[in-house]
Write a protein that holds these residues in place. Structure first.
Motif, short mmCIF file in Angstrom:
data_model
loop_
_atom_site.label_atom_id
_atom_site.label_comp_id
_atom_site.label_asym_id
_atom_site.label_seq_id
_atom_site.Cartn_x
_atom_site.Cartn_y
_atom_site.Cartn_z
N HIS A 28 2.05 -29.13 -0.83
CA HIS A 28 1.87 -27.88 -1.56
C HIS A 28 2.36 -28.07 -3.00
CE1 HIS A 28 0.82 -25.59 2.01
NE2 HIS A 28 1.82 -26.20 2.64
N HIS A 29 1.67 -27.45 -3.93
CA HIS A 29 2.02 -27.57 -5.34
C HIS A 29 2.60 -26.26 -5.84
CE1 HIS A 29 0.06 -31.45 -5.55
NE2 HIS A 29 -0.96 -30.91 -4.89
N LYS A 30 3.52 -26.35 -6.78
CA LYS A 30 4.09 -25.13 -7.33
C LYS A 30 3.11 -24.51 -8.32
CE LYS A 30 7.07 -27.30 -10.82
NZ LYS A 30 8.47 -27.42 -11.16
N PRO A 31 3.27 -23.22 -8.61
CA PRO A 31 2.35 -22.55 -9.53
C PRO A 31 2.49 -23.11 -10.95
CG PRO A 31 4.17 -21.11 -8.97
CD PRO A 31 4.31 -22.33 -8.12
N CYS A 32 1.45 -22.93 -11.74
CA CYS A 32 1.50 -23.33 -13.15
C CYS A 32 1.76 -22.08 -13.99
CB CYS A 32 0.21 -24.03 -13.55
SG CYS A 32 -1.26 -23.06 -13.27
N PRO A 33 2.06 -22.23 -15.28
CA PRO A 33 2.41 -21.07 -16.11
C PRO A 33 1.37 -19.96 -16.13
CG PRO A 33 2.96 -23.09 -17.26
CD PRO A 33 2.20 -23.49 -16.02
N ASP A 34 0.09 -20.28 -15.96
CA ASP A 34 -0.94 -19.25 -16.02
C ASP A 34 -1.39 -18.75 -14.64
OD1 ASP A 34 -2.21 -21.59 -15.35
OD2 ASP A 34 -3.85 -21.35 -16.77
N ALA A 35 -0.64 -19.10 -13.60
CA ALA A 35 -0.97 -18.64 -12.23
C ALA A 35 -0.78 -17.13 -12.13
CB ALA A 35 -0.11 -19.36 -11.21
N THR A 36 -1.55 -16.49 -11.27
CA THR A 36 -1.37 -15.05 -11.05
C THR A 36 -0.12 -14.83 -10.21
OG1 THR A 36 -2.67 -15.06 -9.02
CG2 THR A 36 -3.87 -14.68 -11.07
N CYS B 185 7.50 -22.81 -12.58
CA CYS B 185 6.09 -22.97 -12.98
C CYS B 185 5.89 -23.93 -14.14
CB CYS B 185 5.50 -21.61 -13.32
SG CYS B 185 6.07 -20.93 -14.90
N ASP B 186 6.93 -24.51 -14.65
CA ASP B 186 6.88 -25.47 -15.77
C ASP B 186 6.47 -24.86 -17.11
OD1 ASP B 186 7.81 -27.73 -14.44
OD2 ASP B 186 5.82 -28.29 -13.74
N ALA B 187 6.59 -23.54 -17.26
CA ALA B 187 6.36 -22.93 -18.57
C ALA B 187 7.42 -23.44 -19.54
CB ALA B 187 6.41 -21.40 -18.48
N LYS C 248 19.01 -31.88 -19.01
CA LYS C 248 17.80 -32.57 -18.56
C LYS C 248 16.97 -31.68 -17.62
CE LYS C 248 16.45 -37.11 -17.05
NZ LYS C 248 16.90 -38.41 -16.60
N GLY C 249 15.71 -31.49 -17.97
CA GLY C 249 14.81 -30.69 -17.15
C GLY C 249 14.79 -29.22 -17.49
N ILE D 267 14.50 -20.28 -15.69
CA ILE D 267 13.17 -19.80 -15.35
C ILE D 267 12.60 -19.02 -16.53
CG2 ILE D 267 13.50 -19.72 -12.85
CD1 ILE D 267 14.28 -16.81 -13.06
N CYS D 268 11.27 -18.90 -16.56
CA CYS D 268 10.60 -18.14 -17.62
C CYS D 268 10.68 -16.64 -17.30
CB CYS D 268 9.15 -18.59 -17.75
SG CYS D 268 8.10 -18.16 -16.34
#
Length: 110
Positions: free
Chosen positions: A101-109, A32-34, A24-25, A48-49
């Motif tokens: 604070h939010h975590k980075p997304c898959p396309d974050a630098t 980053c949820d990629a 799960k998860g 992790i990606c």
């Protein structure tokens, strides 16, 4: 080691890796949820990606040891850690007090 034993070990490792992926998860990077992460942070017990794996490697092994699900060997002890913790539990701990604070997304630098 005989060929039959090597094949059996390989099949059981592949089964364990698939169980880790199906936990799960674990279908998304813990950071980053990629989708479909193929690396693991052994210290976090989470998947992790490839992009986040590079960042984890740069943190140093005292903070995060990374290993590929596809390229590295997976002894039983490590698979048990990944199945026992996993992304959902890791995020419930590490993201419990992010104070807005939010975590980075898959396309974050980087």
């Amino acid at each position: 080691m005989c060929i039959l034993q090597a094949r059996r070990n390989s099949q059981s490792e592949a089964f364990a890796i698939q169980a880790i992926r199906n936990a799960k998860g674990n279908s998304f990077c813990v950071d980053c949820d990629a989708p479909n992460p193929t690396w693991a942070s052994l210290n976090l017990g989470a998947l992790i990606c490839i992009e986040c794996s590079g960042i984890h490697r740069n943190l140093g092994t005292h903070l995060s040891r990374v290993r590929s699900l596809d390229l590295d060997d997976w002894p039983c002890e490590l698979t048990l850690v990944l199945m026992a913790i996993g992304n959902e539990m890791a995020n419930s701990i590490w993201e419990s007090r992010t104070k807005g604070h939010h975590k980075p997304c898959p396309d974050a630098t980087r």
